[in-house]
Design an enzyme around this catalytic site. Structure first.
Site, short mmCIF file in Angstrom:
data_model
loop_
_atom_site.label_atom_id
_atom_site.label_comp_id
_atom_site.label_asym_id
_atom_site.label_seq_id
_atom_site.Cartn_x
_atom_site.Cartn_y
_atom_site.Cartn_z
N ASP A 10 -4.58 5.63 5.52
CA ASP A 10 -5.18 6.91 5.90
C ASP A 10 -6.32 6.63 6.88
OD1 ASP A 10 -6.18 9.52 5.94
OD2 ASP A 10 -6.25 9.74 3.78
N PHE A 61 -1.81 17.10 2.64
CA PHE A 61 -2.07 16.48 1.35
C PHE A 61 -0.73 16.26 0.67
CE2 PHE A 61 -3.27 15.79 -2.98
CZ PHE A 61 -4.37 14.97 -2.83
N ASP A 107 -0.56 10.82 -5.94
CA ASP A 107 -0.91 11.85 -6.91
C ASP A 107 -1.97 12.81 -6.40
OD1 ASP A 107 -3.77 11.07 -8.79
OD2 ASP A 107 -3.13 9.91 -7.05
N GLU A 119 0.84 -1.20 0.00
CA GLU A 119 0.00 0.00 0.00
C GLU A 119 0.87 1.25 0.00
OE1 GLU A 119 -2.92 0.96 -0.36
OE2 GLU A 119 -4.29 -0.64 0.20
N ASP A 120 0.38 2.30 -0.66
CA ASP A 120 1.09 3.57 -0.62
C ASP A 120 0.89 4.27 0.72
OD1 ASP A 120 -1.59 4.09 -1.17
OD2 ASP A 120 -1.20 5.48 -2.80
#
Length: 179
Positions: A102, A151, A158, A98-99
């Protein structure tokens, strides 16, 4: 630094060092096995490639896509599998790459997805963790970096399909996404 970025949170060098550590961890955990490594597209693709090159275990590679953001800057709250796996995970050890973790909803959804498919085990390796945004109790088995609630883009992450190719992780300027 890209002009749309406010500041670099994790440098290219820091990423490379932690990816090597994660690769060593996976090598020890899966030595003598043949797990299937699953990349959650698109954000995890850069990390996935570097991580697997740093791992000294034979793995089958597979790809899937789960969407919870769309074109938004915050999670929509209902992750959906938008691209299924090519191979079966029944009876297999799964390494989910996973990136970012969250809200935790995607991890809950994917752990259930793999359990429903009969996976022997699911080990989650995440590049980033943003615990301040967690709304469900879920975490990765291995995390490279904890980040603040900003963010962020770069190294696969992205905004509106831009900035994935940045070699570092940076905070995106508010003026870019609050237009």
């Amino acid at each position: 630094m890209h002009p749309d970025c406010e500041r670099i949170l994790v440098s290219e060098e820091e990423i490379a060092a932690r990816v090597k550590e994660a690769g060593r961890w996976l090598t020890e955990k899966f030595r003598g096995t043949f797990p299937v490594a699953v990349c959650n597209l698109k954000g995890s693709s850069v990390f996935f490639s570097d991580l697997l090159r740093a791992t000294q275990v034979d793995v089958e590679m597979d790809f899937m896509a789960v969407s919870s953001y769309g074109a938004q800057t915050i999670s929509a709250g209902q992750p959906k599998v938008t691209r299924d796996l090519f191979s079966s995970v029944a009876g297999r050890d799964v390494i989910l790459v996973e990136d970012i973790v969250d809200t935790g909803r995607t991890l809950v959804t994917l752990r259930r997805f793999f359990a429903d498919r009969g996976a022997k085990s699911v080990t989650v390796v995440a590049l980033l963790d943003k615990p301040s945004r967690r709304v469900v109790d879920s975490q990765a088995d291995y995390t490279c970096f904890e980040v603040e609630d900003a963010f962020i883009v770069g190294y696969g992450l992205d905004y509106a399909e831009r900035y994935r190719n940045l070699p570092y992780i940076a905070e995106l300027k508010r003026s870019v996404y609050e237009k």
